[in-house]
Design a protein around this motif. Structure first.
Motif, mmCIF file in Angstrom:
data_model
loop_
_atom_site.group_PDB
_atom_site.id
_atom_site.type_symbol
_atom_site.label_atom_id
_atom_site.label_comp_id
_atom_site.label_asym_id
_atom_site.label_seq_id
_atom_site.Cartn_x
_atom_site.Cartn_y
_atom_site.Cartn_z
ATOM 1 N N PRO A 25 21.598 44.527 110.333
ATOM 2 C CA PRO A 25 20.813 44.140 108.742
ATOM 3 C C PRO A 25 19.894 44.739 108.102
ATOM 4 N N ASN A 26 18.967 45.753 108.387
ATOM 5 C CA ASN A 26 18.439 46.173 108.142
ATOM 6 C C ASN A 26 19.111 47.413 107.015
ATOM 7 N N GLY A 27 20.352 47.942 107.106
ATOM 8 C CA GLY A 27 20.460 49.144 106.709
ATOM 9 C C GLY A 27 20.705 49.971 107.631
ATOM 10 N N ARG A 28 20.035 49.600 108.978
ATOM 11 C CA ARG A 28 20.160 51.725 109.710
ATOM 12 C C ARG A 28 21.729 51.865 110.250
ATOM 13 N N PRO A 29 21.629 52.414 109.383
ATOM 14 C CA PRO A 29 23.454 53.138 110.435
ATOM 15 C C PRO A 29 23.401 53.042 111.381
ATOM 16 N N VAL A 30 24.485 53.131 112.456
ATOM 17 C CA VAL A 30 24.686 53.024 113.690
ATOM 18 C C VAL A 30 25.904 53.060 114.768
ATOM 19 N N ALA A 31 26.400 53.622 115.482
ATOM 20 C CA ALA A 31 27.575 53.837 116.024
ATOM 21 C C ALA A 31 27.726 52.206 116.898
ATOM 22 N N ALA A 32 28.841 51.158 116.664
ATOM 23 C CA ALA A 32 29.466 50.267 117.650
ATOM 24 C C ALA A 32 30.201 49.872 118.795
ATOM 25 N N LYS A 33 29.919 49.756 119.929
ATOM 26 C CA LYS A 33 31.152 50.001 120.156
ATOM 27 C C LYS A 33 31.640 48.374 121.502
ATOM 28 N N GLN A 34 33.142 48.037 121.110
ATOM 29 C CA GLN A 34 33.711 46.745 121.700
ATOM 30 C C GLN A 34 33.760 47.222 123.083
ATOM 31 N N LEU A 35 32.957 45.773 123.366
ATOM 32 C CA LEU A 35 33.400 45.705 125.131
ATOM 33 C C LEU A 35 34.450 44.320 125.478
ATOM 34 N N ILE A 36 35.501 44.763 125.635
ATOM 35 C CA ILE A 36 36.874 43.690 126.127
ATOM 36 C C ILE A 36 36.838 43.635 127.436
ATOM 37 N N LYS A 37 36.440 43.133 129.110
ATOM 38 C CA LYS A 37 36.703 42.915 129.526
ATOM 39 C C LYS A 37 38.708 42.748 130.125
ATOM 40 N N VAL A 38 38.877 44.381 130.317
ATOM 41 C CA VAL A 38 40.104 44.121 130.574
ATOM 42 C C VAL A 38 40.276 44.215 132.720
ATOM 43 N N SER A 39 39.262 44.676 132.522
ATOM 44 C CA SER A 39 39.288 45.053 134.101
ATOM 45 C C SER A 39 37.845 45.035 134.572
ATOM 46 N N ASP A 40 38.059 45.170 136.094
ATOM 47 C CA ASP A 40 36.339 45.317 136.487
ATOM 48 C C ASP A 40 35.892 46.771 136.291
ATOM 49 N N GLN A 41 37.050 47.256 137.247
ATOM 50 C CA GLN A 41 36.867 48.772 136.737
ATOM 51 C C GLN A 41 36.822 49.114 135.661
ATOM 52 N N GLY A 42 37.336 48.591 134.654
ATOM 53 C CA GLY A 42 36.435 49.427 132.905
ATOM 54 C C GLY A 42 35.292 48.481 132.675
ATOM 55 N N GLU A 43 34.886 47.662 133.329
ATOM 56 C CA GLU A 43 33.350 46.978 133.350
ATOM 57 C C GLU A 43 32.413 48.018 133.791
ATOM 58 N N GLN A 44 32.817 48.221 135.021
ATOM 59 C CA GLN A 44 32.145 48.270 135.441
ATOM 60 C C GLN A 44 32.031 50.877 134.817
ATOM 61 N N GLY A 45 32.619 51.107 134.391
ATOM 62 C CA GLY A 45 32.652 52.027 133.568
ATOM 63 C C GLY A 45 32.187 52.056 132.450
ATOM 64 N N PHE A 46 31.611 50.751 131.696
ATOM 65 C CA PHE A 46 31.279 50.579 130.204
ATOM 66 C C PHE A 46 29.610 50.829 130.728
#
Length: 92
Positions: A25-46
């Motif tokens: 909101p303050n205009g600062r550029p960022v990189a964002a990653k969307q977390l969608i839980k597909v499996s516990d393994q994917g969540e642990q990796g995230f």
């Protein structure tokens, strides 16, 4: 922030989801990653990836950005995110 995670904003693909360009909101550029839980393994990796970003500093890596103090520990953040996800899944 990410304009709905649209394909036009993809700047790369990580091990666990795409990386999107966004602005805070303050205009600062960022990189964002969307977390969608597909499996516990994917969540642990995230979370393993998050842990690496908190420890590694390199000119080609962006730093993690949070909002001022007090800072929540990762366990509290995780429980908040999981609770919100359960609520959204219930409403969906």
């Amino acid at each position: 922030m990410t304009q709905g995670f649209t394909p036009e904003n993809i700047v790369g693909k990580g091990g666990f989801r795409c990386v999107y360009k966004a602005r805070l909101p303050n205009g600062r550029p960022v990189a964002a990653k969307q977390l969608i839980k597909v499996s516990d393994q994917g969540e642990q990796g995230f979370w393993a990836e998050v842990e690496v970003f908190t420890r590694v500093h390199h000119r080609n890596l962006v730093s993690l950005v949070g909002k001022g103090l007090p800072v929540l520990d990762w366990d509290k953040r995780f429980r908040i995110a999981v609770g919100a996800a359960h609520g959204l899944a219930y409403l969906h």
